[in-house]
Design an enzyme around this catalytic site. Structure first.
Site, PDB file in Angstrom:
ATOM      1  N   CYS A  98     -73.669   5.314  76.745  1.00  0.00           N
ATOM      2  CA  CYS A  98     -73.516   6.747  76.476  1.00  0.00           C
ATOM      3  C   CYS A  98     -73.378   7.129  75.003  1.00  0.00           C
ATOM      4  O   CYS A  98     -74.203   7.882  74.487  1.00  0.00           O
ATOM      5  CB  CYS A  98     -72.326   7.287  77.251  1.00  0.00           C
ATOM      6  SG  CYS A  98     -72.652   7.310  79.015  1.00  0.00           S
ATOM      7  N   GLY A 132     -70.360   0.890  71.553  1.00  0.00           N
ATOM      8  CA  GLY A 132     -71.624   0.579  72.228  1.00  0.00           C
ATOM      9  C   GLY A 132     -71.645   1.266  73.573  1.00  0.00           C
ATOM     10  O   GLY A 132     -70.954   2.258  73.782  1.00  0.00           O
ATOM     11  N   THR A 158     -76.755  12.759  82.172  1.00  0.00           N
ATOM     12  CA  THR A 158     -76.571  13.442  80.884  1.00  0.00           C
ATOM     13  C   THR A 158     -77.936  13.929  80.387  1.00  0.00           C
ATOM     14  O   THR A 158     -78.834  13.118  80.163  1.00  0.00           O
ATOM     15  CB  THR A 158     -75.962  12.472  79.861  1.00  0.00           C
ATOM     16  OG1 THR A 158     -74.766  11.952  80.436  1.00  0.00           O
ATOM     17  CG2 THR A 158     -75.655  13.161  78.543  1.00  0.00           C
TER      18      THR A 158
HETATM   19  C1  UDX Z   1     -76.411   7.125  84.003  1.00  0.00           C
HETATM   20  C2  UDX Z   1     -76.803   8.589  83.846  1.00  0.00           C
HETATM   21  O1  UDX Z   1     -77.665   9.009  84.811  1.00  0.00           O
HETATM   22  C3  UDX Z   1     -77.207   8.873  82.467  1.00  0.00           C
HETATM   23  O2  UDX Z   1     -77.639  10.175  82.312  1.00  0.00           O
HETATM   24  C4  UDX Z   1     -75.983   8.631  81.671  1.00  0.00           C
HETATM   25  O3  UDX Z   1     -76.115   9.101  80.378  1.00  0.00           O
HETATM   26  C5  UDX Z   1     -75.706   7.158  81.702  1.00  0.00           C
HETATM   27  O4  UDX Z   1     -75.520   6.722  82.960  1.00  0.00           O
HETATM   28  P1  UDX Z   1     -77.166   4.954  85.003  1.00  0.00           P
HETATM   29  O5  UDX Z   1     -76.473   5.261  86.275  1.00  0.00           O
HETATM   30  O6  UDX Z   1     -76.559   3.941  84.117  1.00  0.00           O
HETATM   31  O7  UDX Z   1     -77.383   6.280  84.174  1.00  0.00           O
HETATM   32  O8  UDX Z   1     -78.706   4.696  85.235  1.00  0.00           O
HETATM   33  P2  UDX Z   1     -79.506   3.534  85.875  1.00  0.00           P
HETATM   34  O9  UDX Z   1     -78.663   2.341  86.075  1.00  0.00           O
HETATM   35  O10 UDX Z   1     -80.797   3.484  85.135  1.00  0.00           O
HETATM   36  O11 UDX Z   1     -79.775   4.101  87.350  1.00  0.00           O
HETATM   37  C6  UDX Z   1     -80.703   5.021  87.719  1.00  0.00           C
HETATM   38  C7  UDX Z   1     -81.185   4.695  89.138  1.00  0.00           C
HETATM   39  O12 UDX Z   1     -82.095   5.697  89.553  1.00  0.00           O
HETATM   40  C8  UDX Z   1     -81.901   3.366  89.288  1.00  0.00           C
HETATM   41  O13 UDX Z   1     -81.340   2.620  90.325  1.00  0.00           O
HETATM   42  C9  UDX Z   1     -83.347   3.757  89.600  1.00  0.00           C
HETATM   43  O14 UDX Z   1     -83.984   2.815  90.458  1.00  0.00           O
HETATM   44  C10 UDX Z   1     -83.163   5.100  90.264  1.00  0.00           C
HETATM   45  N1  UDX Z   1     -84.323   5.972  90.187  1.00  0.00           N
HETATM   46  C11 UDX Z   1     -84.918   6.212  89.010  1.00  0.00           C
HETATM   47  C12 UDX Z   1     -84.800   6.588  91.337  1.00  0.00           C
HETATM   48  O15 UDX Z   1     -84.280   6.389  92.418  1.00  0.00           O
HETATM   49  N2  UDX Z   1     -85.856   7.434  91.236  1.00  0.00           N
HETATM   50  C13 UDX Z   1     -86.517   7.659  90.078  1.00  0.00           C
HETATM   51  O16 UDX Z   1     -87.484   8.410  90.047  1.00  0.00           O
HETATM   52  C14 UDX Z   1     -86.017   7.033  88.916  1.00  0.00           C
HETATM   53  C1  UDX Z   2     -67.936   6.801  77.628  1.00  0.00           C
HETATM   54  C2  UDX Z   2     -67.006   8.018  77.796  1.00  0.00           C
HETATM   55  O1  UDX Z   2     -65.651   7.634  77.538  1.00  0.00           O
HETATM   56  C3  UDX Z   2     -67.162   8.601  79.189  1.00  0.00           C
HETATM   57  O2  UDX Z   2     -66.380   9.779  79.318  1.00  0.00           O
HETATM   58  C4  UDX Z   2     -68.643   8.946  79.411  1.00  0.00           C
HETATM   59  O3  UDX Z   2     -68.864   9.434  80.704  1.00  0.00           O
HETATM   60  C5  UDX Z   2     -69.505   7.722  79.185  1.00  0.00           C
HETATM   61  O4  UDX Z   2     -69.252   7.174  77.891  1.00  0.00           O
HETATM   62  P1  UDX Z   2     -67.909   4.248  78.329  1.00  0.00           P
HETATM   63  O5  UDX Z   2     -69.187   4.141  77.555  1.00  0.00           O
HETATM   64  O6  UDX Z   2     -67.813   3.633  79.673  1.00  0.00           O
HETATM   65  O7  UDX Z   2     -67.489   5.774  78.491  1.00  0.00           O
HETATM   66  O8  UDX Z   2     -66.774   3.530  77.456  1.00  0.00           O
HETATM   67  P2  UDX Z   2     -65.594   3.914  76.459  1.00  0.00           P
HETATM   68  O9  UDX Z   2     -64.356   3.334  76.991  1.00  0.00           O
HETATM   69  O10 UDX Z   2     -65.592   5.337  76.124  1.00  0.00           O
HETATM   70  O11 UDX Z   2     -65.997   3.054  75.176  1.00  0.00           O
HETATM   71  C6  UDX Z   2     -67.235   3.221  74.508  1.00  0.00           C
HETATM   72  C7  UDX Z   2     -67.320   2.305  73.310  1.00  0.00           C
HETATM   73  O12 UDX Z   2     -66.422   2.723  72.292  1.00  0.00           O
HETATM   74  C8  UDX Z   2     -66.970   0.833  73.585  1.00  0.00           C
HETATM   75  O13 UDX Z   2     -67.879   0.000  72.900  1.00  0.00           O
HETATM   76  C9  UDX Z   2     -65.580   0.690  73.023  1.00  0.00           C
HETATM   77  O14 UDX Z   2     -65.297  -0.624  72.606  1.00  0.00           O
HETATM   78  C10 UDX Z   2     -65.630   1.638  71.844  1.00  0.00           C
HETATM   79  N1  UDX Z   2     -64.311   2.161  71.456  1.00  0.00           N
HETATM   80  C11 UDX Z   2     -63.623   2.982  72.299  1.00  0.00           C
HETATM   81  C12 UDX Z   2     -63.782   1.852  70.199  1.00  0.00           C
HETATM   82  O15 UDX Z   2     -64.406   1.126  69.416  1.00  0.00           O
HETATM   83  N2  UDX Z   2     -62.568   2.388  69.859  1.00  0.00           N
HETATM   84  C13 UDX Z   2     -61.866   3.203  70.673  1.00  0.00           C
HETATM   85  O16 UDX Z   2     -60.786   3.649  70.277  1.00  0.00           O
HETATM   86  C14 UDX Z   2     -62.412   3.499  71.947  1.00  0.00           C
END
Ligand code: UDX
Ligand code: UDX
Length: 433
Positions: free
Chosen positions: A263, A260, A121
Site C-alpha cells: 500500500c 514497504g 484503493t
Molecule cells: C488489495 C486491494 O484491492 C488494493 O486496491 C489495495 O491497494 C491493496 O490490496 P490484494 O487483495 O492484495 O489487493 O490483491 P490481489 O492479491 O491481487 O487479489 C486480487 C484478486 O482478484 C486475485 O485473487 C485475482 O485472481 C482476483 N481477480 C482479479 C478477479 O477475480 N477478477 C479479475 O478480473 C481480476
Molecule cells: C498499511 C496501512 O497501515 C493500512 O491502513 C492500509 O490499509 C494498508 O497499508 P500495511 O501495509 O499492512 O498497512 O502495514 P503497516 O503496518 O502500515 O506498515 C507499512 C510499512 O511501514 C512496513 O514496511 C513497516 O515496517 C513500515 N513502518 C510502519 C515503519 O517503518 N515505521 C513505523 O512506525 C510503522
C-alpha cells in the site's frame, strides 16, 4: 445479509472472513480457479494470523460459498464488493484494468438493483468510471436497471487485518444514494458510531491521504534518525518524546530502513501521479517517496563504513518480509537491500520465518537458512531487516559465538543496544547509540 466479494486476494479474503464471522453469508468470487479450489479446502494463498482457522470454521458453518463466475453471486447478493488488485503502472498511476473488467462483467449480468461497493484503493474519480463502465454494458443490452456505487476503502493492516476488521477506527462510506446508505448502515450496524458518510470522491481521497500521511510520518522520523546518528541522540527517545504530544501521537514514528508493502509505496506514487495529471505539485510527498527510496542505500553505507568494501563479505540477512507476521514481500526493503548487496559483491545468507519461499522465486541462488542461527554462522555481519519475534528473541549469545566478526546492524531498532553490546556485538541501529 448475502454479500458478494469479487477478488479473493488479501483484502477480499480478510473482508470475507470478517463479514462471515459477523454472521453474514459471503459469496467469494475469483476468476482464478486454482485459488477457489484451494479456498474450498480451507487453504489461504497468504499467511495471516488466525485467518485459516476462521476460514475452516466458516466453511463448516456454511457461511461461505465459493464461485468462479459472477452470475450466481449476483443472483443471491444485493451488495457486491469489489476487492480486485489495483497495482502500480510504470507511470506510478493505478492500473484499473481489473476494476474495469469486473465493472463490465457486472453490467453484463445485472438483472435487478445492486449496490457495487469499491473496496480496492482507487484514484479519485474511479467511482464515476465504474458507473460509466456498467452503464455502457447495460446500454449494449438495451436495458435500464438501477444500481448504486459506494466507495468503502479498506484500512486493514497486514498481520492485524482481522482485528482491524472487527474493531475499525473508522469506516468511510462514500455514497450519494439514500437506498445505498440505508443498506450500508444495515451492514455496519454494530459500528455505526464509527461510520463517516461522505461523497465517493472524498472517500477515495481519504484512503490515499491516510496512507500518504502515515508514510510521511515514517519518512519524517527516518530523516530525524539520520541526524540523530552524527549528533549522538537516540531517535527512539525522540519519537517517544514527540509522540506524547496528542497533536502528534505515538504511532508510525518507528525509524528504520523504510516502509514497504502493498500500500504505502504504491499509494504515495499514485497520489503523486494524480497530482501531476492535475498540474499540481506535491513537494512534501515527493520528498517522502524519495526519502524512502534511498533509505536502504543509507543503511548500507553504514555497513560499509564499518566493513569497508562488501565484495566477498558474508552477510546474514535476518527477515525478508515487508513487516513481521506476514509472508508478503511486495515492495519489501529486503529486496532493495539484496539488489544493492549483490551488486556490491556480497555473499548473502537469508532467513525469514514465512517469506523465504516467496523470495526464493525472485532470487533462487541466494543461500537460505532454516533458522536465524544457521544464517549467522561464519558471517562478517548480521543485518536485521524485519523485526520478527523469532529473530528479535533469538539466542544472541550463541549467535555471537557463531559469527566471524562482531558487526550487527539493526535496521528496525528492534534490539536493546546495552544488552546486545554486553554480549560482545559491535551494534549499530538507525539513529541511536
Ligand atoms: C488489495 C486491494 O484491492 C488494493 O486496491 C489495495 O491497494 C491493496 O490490496 P490484494 O487483495 O492484495 O489487493 O490483491 P490481489 O492479491 O491481487 O487479489 C486480487 C484478486 O482478484 C486475485 O485473487 C485475482 O485472481 C482476483 N481477480 C482479479 C478477479 O477475480 N477478477 C479479475 O478480473 C481480476
Ligand atoms: C498499511 C496501512 O497501515 C493500512 O491502513 C492500509 O490499509 C494498508 O497499508 P500495511 O501495509 O499492512 O498497512 O502495514 P503497516 O503496518 O502500515 O506498515 C507499512 C510499512 O511501514 C512496513 O514496511 C513497516 O515496517 C513500515 N513502518 C510502519 C515503519 O517503518 N515505521 C513505523 O512506525 C510503522
Amino acid at each position: 445479509m448475502n454479500i458478494a466479494i469479487i477478488g479473493a486476494g488479501y483484502v477480499g479474503m480478510t473482508t470475507s472472513l470478517a463479514f462471515g464471522e459477523a454472521g453474514h453469508h459471503v459469496w467469494v468470487m475469483d476468476t482464478d480457479k486454482a485459488k477457489i479450489t484451494q479456498l474450498k479446502k480451507a487453504t489461504l494463498p497468504f499467511y495471516e494470523a488466525g485467518a485459516e482457522s476462521l476460514l475452516q470454521e466458516l466453511i463448516e458453518q456454511n457461511r461461505l460459498t465459493f464461485e468462479t463466475e459472477l452470475a450466481p453471486c449476483m443472483e443471491h447478493c444485493d451488495l457486491l464488493f469489489m476487492t480486485v488488485g489495483t497495482p502500480s503502472l510504470p507511470t506510478g498511476g493505478a492500473d484499473l484494468r481489473y476494476v474495469e473488467t469486473v465493472s463490465k462483467a457486472i453490467g453484463q449480468c445485472l438483472k435487478s438493483y445492486k449496490i457495487v461497493v469499491i473496496k480496492s484503493t482507487v484514484p479519485v474519480g474511479t467511482s464515476e468510471k465504474v458507473k460509466k463502465w456498467i452503464e455502457i454494458e447495460l446500454e449494449k443490452r438495451g436495458k435500464s436497471i438501477p444500481f448504486d456505487i459506494v466507495s468503502n476503502p479498506e484500512f486493514l493492516r497486514e498481520g492485524r487485518a482481522l482485528d482491524d476488521a472487527r474493531e475499525p477506527d473508522r469506516i468511510v462510506i462514500g455514497c450519494q444514494s439514500n437506498m445505498a446508505e440505508v443498506e450500508m448502515k444495515r451492514l455496519y450496524k454494530d459500528h455505526l458510531s464509527k461510520c463517516l458518510f461522505t461523497t465517493a470522491r472524498n472517500a477515495e481521497m481519504i484512503k490515499y491521504a491516510s496512507n500518504a500521511f502515515l508514510a510521511t510520518k515514517i519518512s519524517f522520523i527516518n530523516e530525524i534518525a539520520r541526524l540523530c546518528d552524527p549528533l549522538g541522540t537516540d531517535v527512539r527517545e525522540v519519537a517517544r518524546g514527540i509522540g506524547l504530544d496528542h497533536r502528534i501521537g505515538p504511532h508510525f514514528l518507528h525509524a528504520g530502513i523504510g516502509y514497504g508493502g502493498s500500500c504505502f509505496p504504491k499509494d504515495v506514487k499514485a497520489l503523486l501521479h494524480l497530482a501531476e495529471k492535475n498540474q499540481t505539485e506535491l513537494p512534501v510527498l515527493q520528498a517522502v517517496d524519495q526519502m524512502n527510496a534511498i533509505q536502504a542505500n543509507w543503511f548500507i553505507n553504514k555497513v560499509k563504513a564499518k566493513l569497508g568494501s562488501l565484495t566477498g563479505k558474508h552477510l546474514a540477512l535476518l527477515g525478508l518480509t515487508f513487516k513481521p507476521e506476514t509472508d508478503d514481500i511486495r515492495e519489501a526493503t529486503a529486496l532493495r537491500l539484496i539488489d544493492i548487496l549483490l551488486k556490491e559483491g556480497a555473499h548473502l545468507t537469508a532467513f525469514d520465518p514465512k517469506g523465504t519461499e516467496n523470495v526464493k522465486t525472485l532470487y533462487p541462488s541466494l543461500t537460505y537458512a532454516t533458522t536465524p542461527l544457521e544464517a549467522v554462522r561464519g558471517a562478517d555481519a548480521i543485518l536485521l531487516v524485519t523485526e520478527w519475534k523469532d529473530i528479535v528473541e533469538m539466542d544472541w549469545k550463541t549467535a555471537r559465538q557463531l559469527i566471524s566478526r562482531p558487526f550487527l546492524f539493526d535496521g528496525r531498532n528492534a534490539l536493546d543496544p546495552v544488552q546486545i553490546r554486553a554480549l560482545g556485538f559491535d551494534y549499530q541501529g538507525v539513529g541511536r547509540h
